[in-house]
Scaffold this active site. Structure first.
Site, mmCIF file in Angstrom:
data_model
loop_
_atom_site.group_PDB
_atom_site.id
_atom_site.type_symbol
_atom_site.label_atom_id
_atom_site.label_comp_id
_atom_site.label_asym_id
_atom_site.label_seq_id
_atom_site.Cartn_x
_atom_site.Cartn_y
_atom_site.Cartn_z
ATOM 1 N N CYS A 35 1.075 -1.358 0.188
ATOM 2 C CA CYS A 35 0.368 0.307 0.447
ATOM 3 C C CYS A 35 0.860 1.369 0.137
ATOM 4 O O CYS A 35 1.344 1.310 -0.770
ATOM 5 C CB CYS A 35 -0.661 0.302 1.205
ATOM 6 S SG CYS A 35 -2.545 0.612 0.872
ATOM 7 N N HIS A 77 -3.184 -5.450 1.096
ATOM 8 C CA HIS A 77 -3.158 -6.004 2.615
ATOM 9 C C HIS A 77 -3.393 -7.920 2.936
ATOM 10 O O HIS A 77 -4.062 -7.838 3.527
ATOM 11 C CB HIS A 77 -3.511 -4.974 3.345
ATOM 12 C CG HIS A 77 -3.816 -3.703 3.177
ATOM 13 N ND1 HIS A 77 -2.689 -2.943 3.494
ATOM 14 C CD2 HIS A 77 -4.354 -2.167 2.976
ATOM 15 C CE1 HIS A 77 -2.470 -1.576 3.736
ATOM 16 N NE2 HIS A 77 -3.938 -1.323 2.374
ATOM 17 N N GLU A 120 -1.486 -8.704 5.233
ATOM 18 C CA GLU A 120 -0.855 -9.034 6.400
ATOM 19 C C GLU A 120 -2.426 -9.098 7.367
ATOM 20 O O GLU A 120 -2.721 -8.896 8.231
ATOM 21 C CB GLU A 120 -0.782 -7.866 6.957
ATOM 22 C CG GLU A 120 -1.064 -6.624 7.179
ATOM 23 C CD GLU A 120 -0.903 -5.753 5.510
ATOM 24 O OE1 GLU A 120 -1.076 -6.429 4.018
ATOM 25 O OE2 GLU A 120 -1.207 -4.102 6.017
#
Lengths: 223, 80
Positions: A86, A196, A198
């Site tokens: 990002c 994302h 994560e």
């Protein structure tokens, strides 16, 4: 495998990234502050997401000129793996570690939703835990994720299999050229991506599709 | 003291979603005949010395290194 996570003012996904790395590797990453001029010996360096320097000038522009970047470039040149997610992707582009630029989303709207990603190249240091062409779920949250690159460089990215992830099944949230969601440098040790991973690594997240990316990068995937 | 104005614009062929939105807003305000709007940035920079050649060289370097992203943007330096 040791990991470093870069910290900058205005990032907000750093704690998610630290939690994901700790959860997957069993070891908390070291953190590197933006003004640090050295990065410890690690196998993986991550620039997390957020809004470094309030997105002033251009997203990632100020962060890319901070002292840590010189050390990061040296590590990358030595072959250390680097992931930018990002805002981290925007920072790596502004630093010239990856080609192209991220523009305002074509819709002009901030997008915060789940998309589908196609693993366009499963033979990389970051994607070996996936199968070629696999479709995975992944959250996105950004205002400036509209990947742009000139035609000649796009062809190079395509021909050299440097497009790691593409938005799949009509879920391109930002107008990115060729549905590009994540790209690699020529050497294959630097990955930048808007989504994302994560935020999709444990069942409490509602899925674990992002997990294999970190397992691949951390060498936790059986060969 | 030398003053300079730097104008940063998107390169031709780079999509400008914000410019497009402004075009739409102009037409909503009944301005007719607008063919295209491209949004850019202006930086007014004042330098401490009076060496024009040095100021121009320095500001061009600033543009290359920070003020413009030359992947998508062009810049123009005007000493004023």
């Amino acid at each position: 495998m040791k990991t470093a996570v870069i910290l900058l003012p205005g990032l907000n996904r750093d704690r998610d990234m630290i939690a994901a790395i700790t959860h997957i590797s069993g070891e908390p990453p070291v953190t590197v502050w933006q003004t640090d001029t050295t990065i410890p010996d690690v196998d993986l360096i991550i620039v997390p997401g957020g809004f470094s320097y309030g997105d002033y000038l251009r997203c990632g522009a100020i962060a890319a000129r901070m002292p840590f970047m010189k050390a990061l470039k040296e590590k990358a040149a030595q072959g250390v793996k680097v992931i930018g997610v990002c805002n981290g992707f925007q920072i790596l582009l502004e630093a010239g570690l990856l080609p192209g630029a991220l523009m305002r989303n074509a819709s002009l709207k901030f997008v915060c939703r789940e998309v589908e990603l196609e693993v366009s190249n499963a033979s990389t240091a970051f994607t070996s835990g996936y199968s070629q062409g696999q479709i995975i779920r992944c959250p996105v949250a950004h205002h400036d994720g509209n990947y742009f690159v000139d035609d000649a460089t796009l062809k190079t990215l395509q021909d050299d299999n440097r497009i790691a992830f593409r938005y799949a099944n009509g879920t391109n949230p930002n107008g990115s050229i060729d549905n590009i969601a994540g790209i690699l440098n020529a050497e294959g040790n630097v990955l930048g991506m808007m989504p994302h991973p994560e935020n999709l690594i444990e069942h409490a997240h509602g899925g674990v599709d992002g997990r294999a990316l970190f397992e691949s990068a951390l060498g936790l995937v059986a060969a | 003291m030398i003053k300079a104005r730097v104008i940063v614009t998107l390169k031709n062929g780079v999509l400008d979603p914000q410019g497009k939105a402004i075009e739409g807003a102009l037409s909503a305000l009944s301005f007719s005949g607008v063919d295209q709007v491209r949004q850019g940035k202006v930086f007014d920079i004042a330098v401490e010395h009076d060496d024009k050649a040095k100021a121009e060289a320095d500001i061009n370097a600033m543009c290359e290194k920070l003020l413009a992203n030359t992947v998508i943007e062009d810049y123009k330096v005007e000493l004023v």
